[in-house]
Write a protein that holds these residues in place. Structure first.
Motif, short mmCIF file in Angstrom:
data_model
loop_
_atom_site.label_atom_id
_atom_site.label_comp_id
_atom_site.label_asym_id
_atom_site.label_seq_id
_atom_site.Cartn_x
_atom_site.Cartn_y
_atom_site.Cartn_z
N UNK A 101 71.70 42.50 62.78
CA UNK A 101 71.77 42.59 64.24
C UNK A 101 72.83 43.64 64.59
N UNK A 102 72.43 44.90 64.52
CA UNK A 102 73.40 46.00 64.61
C UNK A 102 74.09 46.02 65.96
N UNK A 103 73.32 45.99 67.04
CA UNK A 103 73.93 46.04 68.37
C UNK A 103 74.84 44.84 68.59
N UNK A 104 74.42 43.68 68.08
CA UNK A 104 75.21 42.47 68.27
C UNK A 104 76.53 42.54 67.50
N UNK A 105 76.50 43.09 66.29
CA UNK A 105 77.74 43.25 65.53
C UNK A 105 78.67 44.21 66.25
N UNK A 106 78.13 45.29 66.78
CA UNK A 106 78.95 46.22 67.55
C UNK A 106 79.53 45.51 68.78
N UNK A 107 78.71 44.69 69.43
CA UNK A 107 79.19 43.93 70.57
C UNK A 107 80.28 42.95 70.20
N UNK A 108 80.16 42.33 69.02
CA UNK A 108 81.20 41.41 68.55
C UNK A 108 82.52 42.16 68.37
N UNK A 109 82.45 43.35 67.80
CA UNK A 109 83.65 44.15 67.65
C UNK A 109 84.30 44.46 68.98
N UNK A 110 83.48 44.76 69.98
CA UNK A 110 84.02 45.05 71.31
C UNK A 110 84.60 43.79 71.95
#
Length: 414
Positions: free
Chosen positions: A287-296
């Motif tokens: 879940x690439x976008x979701x992992x990026x969102x988690x980082x944010x």
């Protein structure tokens, strides 16, 4: 003295980060969102980061040689480092991305548990666990003939540490406990529980889903063997979570799922050689976008300061408890002196479902039901409760409006 000791959370500024809080429901009723223990709301920065991924760098990761793949990979792996730092793990190799807390626990059960537990071994589980930290072990017990034993709690919702010590016999291989109870709000002494487990050569898995949004977590200070949590309870997106595991344990564990990304080589003649940590546990396109969102979301928490959030939420919990106890016939389920995030309650002569449905008409969103924690509710003699849960964006004024709405609703149902 901490540099934050004289600071206060600027809740007005915090609320500006959450556009959904401007919503009005049921016509023109302002939304009062008190269901963050189920899913917290998401700040604009997280929404924008996920949108930017799809608008500017949408690509699969790790194996592409073009610019979009490089940029997407860097953003994805950047989030892994943010998670590592957020929980003070030693290595990024110890951070496994999953779909959430539930999948992370199932990964441990089906990889470590299925290979290191044998018939007659014991797993200790607390009475206040979420079903996600009960059912995988029950399924494994049926397969392997292991024994599950339950750590009880007292009438205040505090784990019985004397009983825990008594249960830590020579057959115990694993202790499973939540850091903060989703049904009671009780904060459990996980560092002490880890120390005692290790003295008996047992490992400990900690469900931190309800802890990481409310307090600073240091997995090395706790000495957790496994620590799991979800993005959507800590201001991040749904569909992403984290399994932290000590490097030596993860290295020894076999993959749980097979497919792309988790392999080094595959052949019909020689079988499969698996990728190194952490990738051997991340089969398929993640879940690439979701992992990026988690980082944010972690960036947002860091900028807002966890210490300020913790102190603010404790003030909210104190104010809510005082106001709720003034409601005739209301009983709080779980009165531990150490609580975070949530207050569960029942009211004499009123069903939780009725309260939840009617209070929603007044714009107040709370959770009702068994909260996926049926064993602990039965411990307190109830099948369902109402649960008000809090986050950094809630205010004392919202709590007052919630209690006023609750009293109004009770005149209708009793």
């Amino acid at each position: 003295m901490s540099a934050l000791d004289n600071l206060m959370l600027d809740v007005v500024r915090v609320r500006e980060d959450f556009p959904i809080l401007e919503r009005r429901v049921h016509g023109d009723v302002p939304l009062i969102y008190l269901d963050s223990a189920a899913t917290s709301q998401t700040p604009t920065a997280v929404i924008d980061a996920m949108s930017a991924y799809y608008r500017t760098i949408n690509s699969n990761i790790h194996r592409g040689l073009h610019s979009l793949a490089d940029e997407a990979t860097a953003a994805y792996e950047g989030s892994r480092e943010k998670v590592r730092n957020f929980i003070n793990a030693r290595l990024t190799r110890e951070i496994i991305f999953t779909r959430g807390t539930t999948e992370a626990i199932n990964l441990v059960a089906n990889s470590w548990g299925a290979n290191w537990l044998n018939a007659g071994d014991e797993v200790l589980i607390s009475v206040m666990e979420h079903h996600a930290n009960i059912v995988p072990w029950q399924l494994l017990a049926e397969r392997l003939d292991i024994t599950l034993k339950v750590i009880p709690c007292d009438d205040d919702g505090v784990l019985d540490m004397n009983a825990y010590r008594d249960l830590l016999g020579e057959k115990v291989r694993l202790v499973c406990v939540n850091h903060v109870s989703n049904a009671l709000g009780s904060i459990n002494p996980v560092a002490e529980m880890a120390r005692l487990a290790h003295e008996h050569d047992a490992l400990i898995l900690i469900d931190g889903a309800q802890a990481v949004p409310h307090q600073q977590v240091d997995v090395r200070a706790i000495d957790a063997d496994f620590y799991v949590f979800s993005g959507h309870k800590m201001y991040g997106p749904t569909g992403v979570g984290v399994l932290y595991g000590k490097e030596a344990l993860l290295e020894a564990m076999p993959p749980w799922q097979g497919g792309g990304e988790m392999i080094r080589t595959v052949s019909f003649e020689n079988g499969t050689l698996f990728a190194d940590l952490p990738y051997k546990f991340e089969a398929g396109t993640p879940a690439i976008a979701e992992v990026i969102g988690l980082g944010k979301a972690i960036d947002w928490l860091d900028c807002t300061h966890m210490g300020l959030i913790t102190r603010w939420e404790q003030q909210l919990m104190t104010h809510a408890t005082e106001r709720m106890l003034q409601v005739d016939g209301l009983r709080i389920i779980g009165s531990s002196p150490n609580k975070a995030g949530a207050i569960s309650f029942v009211v004499d002569g009123a069903h939780a479902q009725d309260i939840g449905l009617l209070i929603d008409q007044l714009g107040v969103a709370i959770r009702t039901g068994h909260h996926c924690a049926q064993p602990v509710l039965r411990r307190f003699g109830v099948d369902a409760t109402c649960r008000a849960s809090f986050a950094a964006y809630n205010t004392p004024e919202e709590i007052d409006l919630f209690v006023d709405a609750l009293e109004r609703v009770l005149t209708m149902v009793r």
